[in-house]
Scaffold this active site. Sequence first.
Site, short mmCIF file in Angstrom:
data_model
loop_
_atom_site.label_atom_id
_atom_site.label_comp_id
_atom_site.label_asym_id
_atom_site.label_seq_id
_atom_site.Cartn_x
_atom_site.Cartn_y
_atom_site.Cartn_z
N ARG A 1 3.53 -3.03 -2.47
CA ARG A 1 4.66 -2.73 -1.58
C ARG A 1 5.94 -3.07 -2.33
NH1 ARG A 1 2.03 0.21 1.26
NH2 ARG A 1 1.44 -0.18 3.42
N HIS B 1 5.55 7.04 -3.83
CA HIS B 1 4.51 6.45 -2.95
C HIS B 1 3.33 7.42 -2.77
CE1 HIS B 1 3.92 3.26 0.41
NE2 HIS B 1 2.76 3.74 0.02
C1 GLV Z 1 -0.27 3.18 1.88
O1 GLV Z 1 0.74 2.69 1.49
C2 GLV Z 1 -1.20 2.52 2.76
O2 GLV Z 1 -0.86 1.45 3.30
O3 GLV Z 1 -2.29 3.04 2.95
#
Ligand code: GLV
Length: 318
Positions: free
Chosen positions: A233, A281
């Site tokens: 994160r 992401h």
């Molecule tokens: C992606 O970031 C997830 O939490 O699956």
Amino acid sequence: MGKADTIVGVYLSDSIDLEAIYGESLRAEAGDVVLRHPSQIQCPEEVRFAICWLPVDDAFAPYPNLQLAMSIGAGVDALMSHPGLDESVRIARVRDPHQADLMAGFAAHEVLHHEREFDRLRRQAERATWHPLPMRAPASRRVAILGHGTMGRAVARALAALGFDVRVACSRAPQAPVNGVHYETGPGAVEAAATDADYLINVLPLTAQTDNILSTALFARLRPGAWLIQIGRGEHLVEEDLLAALAEGSLAGASLDVFRDEPLGADHPFWSHPKLRLSPHIASDSLPEVVSQQVIESARALRDGGDLALAVDRARGY
Ligand code: GLV
């Protein structure tokens, strides 16, 4: 099946159209698990669970009888720290083995991209230059992996299979340890795993113990010229510390897939940094059919008083 057997849930996300992604498979698979967009909920008291991706602060307010908030992804940090989610509501997440395989593929790709100097090879090819580059034995290259949940284990397995010297930091003795992987556990595990590593891969859950963990103190333990792969994160990374480590060379570069603010602002210095490889992401995602199946199973378990196998430990934070 009578109406008493149905259980009603709500889709809660402002950033993703959850109904468009999951609605069809949920409807096809389970007439007894009814999911609706908030605008279609006539009786909010009926709503027992929510499936969520980054719900806004007042998203849960209309539903007094909510018992379960389920993340469509592996991470539950947005639910754990949600200001509007009552402590009594259980939190669950999806556990998708395919998502873990995608994560492992992404991490292995980033390691190999740097290790085998693919950028340099591309530049050579653009100049029609035939110049083989030297190689190192994977076993001589140390990869530190922070975290050994579903994701971390898959990443460790992939890199061990490629022959790397893999060191994993995990909070407790690993469940199902991977053959040939060295584990560090308990306090100091992160620092021990990172010591003399050539690659640092972060797949930790975000908790009060792990935010800002990717910092100068940890980078200083790596071998000079190491490479960071940040797929946890954004809040794990102290951005100024990364920029400083890149400037003074303790890190050769980093692959960043997650950021404190997503989408990353157009004026953020990361975009133009020559030592960074950025992606939006996308290291991995849960597959809609797995999410649908696990939502149905969790909703039924909630309705029937069964075991919520995908619930997380609120005290632990993941
Ligand atoms: C992606 O970031 C997830 O939490 O699956």
